[in-house]
Design a protein around this motif. Structure first.
Motif, PDB file in Angstrom:
ATOM      1  N   LYS A  80      12.717 -85.601 156.254  1.00 40.80           N
ATOM      2  CA  LYS A  80      13.951 -85.559 155.461  1.00 40.80           C
ATOM      3  C   LYS A  80      13.629 -85.020 154.079  1.00 40.80           C
ATOM      4  N   GLN A  81      14.392 -84.020 153.648  1.00 40.81           N
ATOM      5  CA  GLN A  81      14.060 -83.323 152.413  1.00 40.81           C
ATOM      6  C   GLN A  81      15.310 -83.014 151.595  1.00 40.81           C
ATOM      7  N   SER A  82      15.116 -82.923 150.287  1.00 43.59           N
ATOM      8  CA  SER A  82      16.167 -82.422 149.413  1.00 43.59           C
ATOM      9  C   SER A  82      16.244 -80.916 149.565  1.00 43.59           C
ATOM     10  N   CYS A  83      17.434 -80.386 149.454  1.00 43.89           N
ATOM     11  CA  CYS A  83      17.567 -78.932 149.432  1.00 43.89           C
ATOM     12  C   CYS A  83      18.728 -78.546 148.533  1.00 43.89           C
ATOM     13  N   ASP A  84      18.666 -77.318 148.048  1.00 41.25           N
ATOM     14  CA  ASP A  84      19.718 -76.828 147.176  1.00 41.25           C
ATOM     15  C   ASP A  84      21.011 -76.663 147.964  1.00 41.25           C
ATOM     16  N   ALA A  85      22.106 -76.551 147.229  1.00 41.51           N
ATOM     17  CA  ALA A  85      23.403 -76.366 147.878  1.00 41.51           C
ATOM     18  C   ALA A  85      23.371 -75.112 148.745  1.00 41.51           C
ATOM     19  N   LEU A  86      23.945 -75.211 149.915  1.00 40.65           N
ATOM     20  CA  LEU A  86      23.984 -74.080 150.835  1.00 40.65           C
ATOM     21  C   LEU A  86      25.087 -73.108 150.427  1.00 40.65           C
ATOM     22  N   ASP A  87      24.798 -71.829 150.555  1.00 44.43           N
ATOM     23  CA  ASP A  87      25.736 -70.784 150.141  1.00 44.43           C
ATOM     24  C   ASP A  87      26.508 -70.296 151.371  1.00 44.43           C
ATOM     25  N   PHE A  88      27.696 -70.829 151.546  1.00 49.03           N
ATOM     26  CA  PHE A  88      28.479 -70.479 152.728  1.00 49.03           C
ATOM     27  C   PHE A  88      29.047 -69.066 152.645  1.00 49.03           C
ATOM     28  N   SER A  89      28.989 -68.466 151.468  1.00 45.70           N
ATOM     29  CA  SER A  89      29.444 -67.081 151.347  1.00 45.70           C
ATOM     30  C   SER A  89      28.483 -66.121 152.046  1.00 45.70           C
ATOM     31  N   GLN A  90      27.261 -66.586 152.346  1.00 42.13           N
ATOM     32  CA  GLN A  90      26.292 -65.740 153.056  1.00 42.13           C
ATOM     33  C   GLN A  90      26.591 -65.630 154.548  1.00 42.13           C
TER      34      GLN A  90
END
Length: 577
Positions: A371-381
């Motif tokens: 389980k890891q932290s991750c940056d906000a996902l860019d749904f525009s991609q």
């Protein structure tokens, strides 16, 4: 104050270790810390030692830590097995019930807390995990109200009385240890985080979310560690979007159902681990011969046979590249981060339809379950590409059939869905002509083989290689795949302190191999070290076969079921440099 800290909880499987870790990390995430977790567990439902380790930092991290600051132990075995990781001056919070002791030679401070007794006095020993959590949280001097909020969310569905009892358990654990310690420990006080809550998930959840975003509406699969969480995630999510998960009787049924659904036009996936992948091999050949899109996730674990079902390994590479009899085009890609798990699933579905081939997404247990932290996902991609999918086929004369396997310049034929006007054609697993009729004609056979195998000649996925190459002629080029990337980066920091220059490449396009991208990086390095969790250097074998330069290559292998630690990578690289 410190910028990072490592915390671990250990006990017998079924004692609440997992829920303790979940609540503890959720509270830390709410404060804005970056987290990286790794779960060590046994291949049984109850019993056997298990532990969860979390690395906590004010900056992004992608590797577990070499050492340990705080160990929470529900039994002496947890101390005996994990105390060696404690740094000098570390802390053990243990249940006084078993008269805990620190092994000789370990410089650590012991806090014996009546964890079980406090829980039983509150009504049930099940709350001992909350007593232990409260004790270790208090030593860090973090705001208790944030932790209590996480407790409310965890137990809220069970009613306010249960929530209140668990909060009381947290309070009693905190008060007891603070009295023993004389207050929070200054040596373990973390710098304030940025306060921004991060996405916090395991790789399998990111895979499920990526599949959903890619337009997947059916998953057919059979449960298997460490892939089952993908099913569990999509069971909850797919129905909200008009989709469903079908638990099949075995992996053969799962993959053939996925092929059938994809043929019918529904974006469908399956997921498994090594044993399940073995069962899918004949059907993968069917998808290759019929040029039907297919997406498979393979979460690697210790093998062969049942092997080590709950331990880390990267030993399925050759099976994914070479598995299936005969020769078909296929794509194998390897995510290297939580973000990759999301974006790569979208790319996998697109590639499978653009090239009409099986696409295998290769992860490993550490990436899938860590389980890891991750940056906000860019749904525009997100962009959906269905390749040469024909909607309005021209009218056919007489008894003519649609040329589903038409010879084209790029080897990719027009694809039409069942029921479309003008789209009638044969589909068979035997060799066939352009309309799908069985054919053993030698000229046709060679043309069809060349057509299929030539489809991927110019394939290049997004970030086929993830490159960090600050040096023109480094002492070392360190190559890895999957979850090893963050560990390699951490090891390179140690190497830099020793004056050893290094570049780093994570190979993400495993097959077809990106030879032209990797060769210049290898040529410029004095030595190449390839790091992988298997016994036979499978990734190194691919590099030697496709790139050459074997005289420069050294392998660092680990296949004991545990992931690499930064310090052991550093020591090996220094010795080999």
């Amino acid at each position: 104050m410190i910028s990072q800290l490592s915390w671990k909880i250990g006990g017998q499987q079924g004692e609440g270790v997992e829920s303790t870790d979940r609540i503890f990390s959720t509270a830390l995430n709410r404060l804005g810390y970056y987290l990286y977790g790794y779960r060590h567990f046994s291949s049984r439902i109850k019993g056997g030692h298990t532990n969860n380790k979390i690395r906590i930092s004010t900056k992004p991290i992608r590797a577990i830590s070499d050492d340990l600051d705080i160990l929470v132990a529900f039994d002496q075995e947890s101390i005996d097995l994990n105390a060696r990781e404690l740094r000098s001056g570390g802390v053990v919070v243990a249940d006084a019930k078993f008269n805990p002791t620190i092994p000789e030679g370990i410089d650590a401070r012991l806090f014996a807390v009546p964890i079980t007794k406090m829980a039983e006095d509150l009504g049930t020993s099940l709350m001992k995990n909350m007593v232990a959590s409260g004790a270790s949280w208090a030593l860090l001097g973090l705001p208790i109200e944030v932790f209590n909020k996480a407790v409310e969310e965890e137990f809220g569905r069970k009613g306010p009385a249960i929530v209140e009892k668990n909060i009381e358990a947290v309070k009693q654990g905190a008060e007891f240890v603070l009295e023993q310690a004389g207050g929070p420990l200054e040596a373990f006080k973390l710098e304030d985080a940025d306060g921004i809550q991060k996405l916090f998930m395991i790789g399998n959840e990111a895979i499920g979310l990526g599949s959903l975003a890619a337009g997947c509406r059916l998953m057919s699969a059979y449960p298997i560690t460490p892939a089952s969480e993908i099913m569990e995630y999509l069971i909850k999510k797919l129905p909200k979007f008009g989709g469903t998960v079908v638990q099949t009787e075995d992996e053969i049924a799962a993959v053939t159902m996925a092929i059938g659904a994809n043929y019918a036009g529904v974006r469908t996936m399956t997921a498994s681990a090594g044993p399940g992948l073995s069962l899918m091999m004949e059907a993968i050949g069917l998808a290759g011969m019929t040029e039907t899109p297919l997406v498979i996730v393979n979460t690697q674990r210790g093998g062969p046979s049942t092997g080590l079902p709950t331990k880390q390994e990267q030993s399925d590479l050759n099976a994914m590249v070479y598995g299936t009899h005969g020769e078909i085009p296929k794509i194998v890609i390897a995510p290297a981060s939580i973000e990759d798990c999301f974006y790569d699933m979208i790319e996998a579905f697109n590639l499978s339809e653009q090239y009409q081939v099986p696409v295998i997404v290769m992860t490993d247990l550490q990436l899938s379950l860590g389980k890891q932290s991750c940056d906000a996902l860019d749904f525009s991609q997100i962009a959906i590409s269905r390749g040469k999918l024909v909607k309005d086929a021209p009218a056919l004369e007489g008894h003519a059939l649609f040329k589903r396997y038409e010879f084209t310049n790029d080897g990719i034929s027009p694809r039409i869905l069942p029921g479309e006007k003008g789209g009638i054609h044969h589909v068979t697993g035997v060799e066939h002509d352009e309309v799908g009729r069985p054919s053993e004609n030698a000229v046709n056979r060679q043309k069809m083989m060349d057509k299929r195998l030539g489809k991927l000649d110019n394939l290049a996925i997004r970030d086929a290689l993830r490159i960090d190459a600050p040096h023109d002629n480094p002492d070392l080029l360190v190559i890895g795949m999957g979850s090893t990337g963050g560990t390699i980066d951490a090891a390179r920091e140690y190497l830099a302190e020793d004056g050893i220059t290094s570049n780093h490449v994570t190979i993400r396009q495993i097959h077809p191999f990106p030879t032209h991208l990797l060769k210049p990086l290898m040529t410029s390095a004095k030595k190449v070290i390839i790091i992988e969790n298997n016994a036979t250097a499978q990734l190194a074998g691919q590099v030697k076969m496709n790139v050459g330069l074997a005289e420069k290559i050294e392998s660092l292998l680990k296949y004991d079921g545990n992931p690499f630690l930064p310090l052991e990578v550093y020591k090996a690289c220094k010795e080999l440099s």
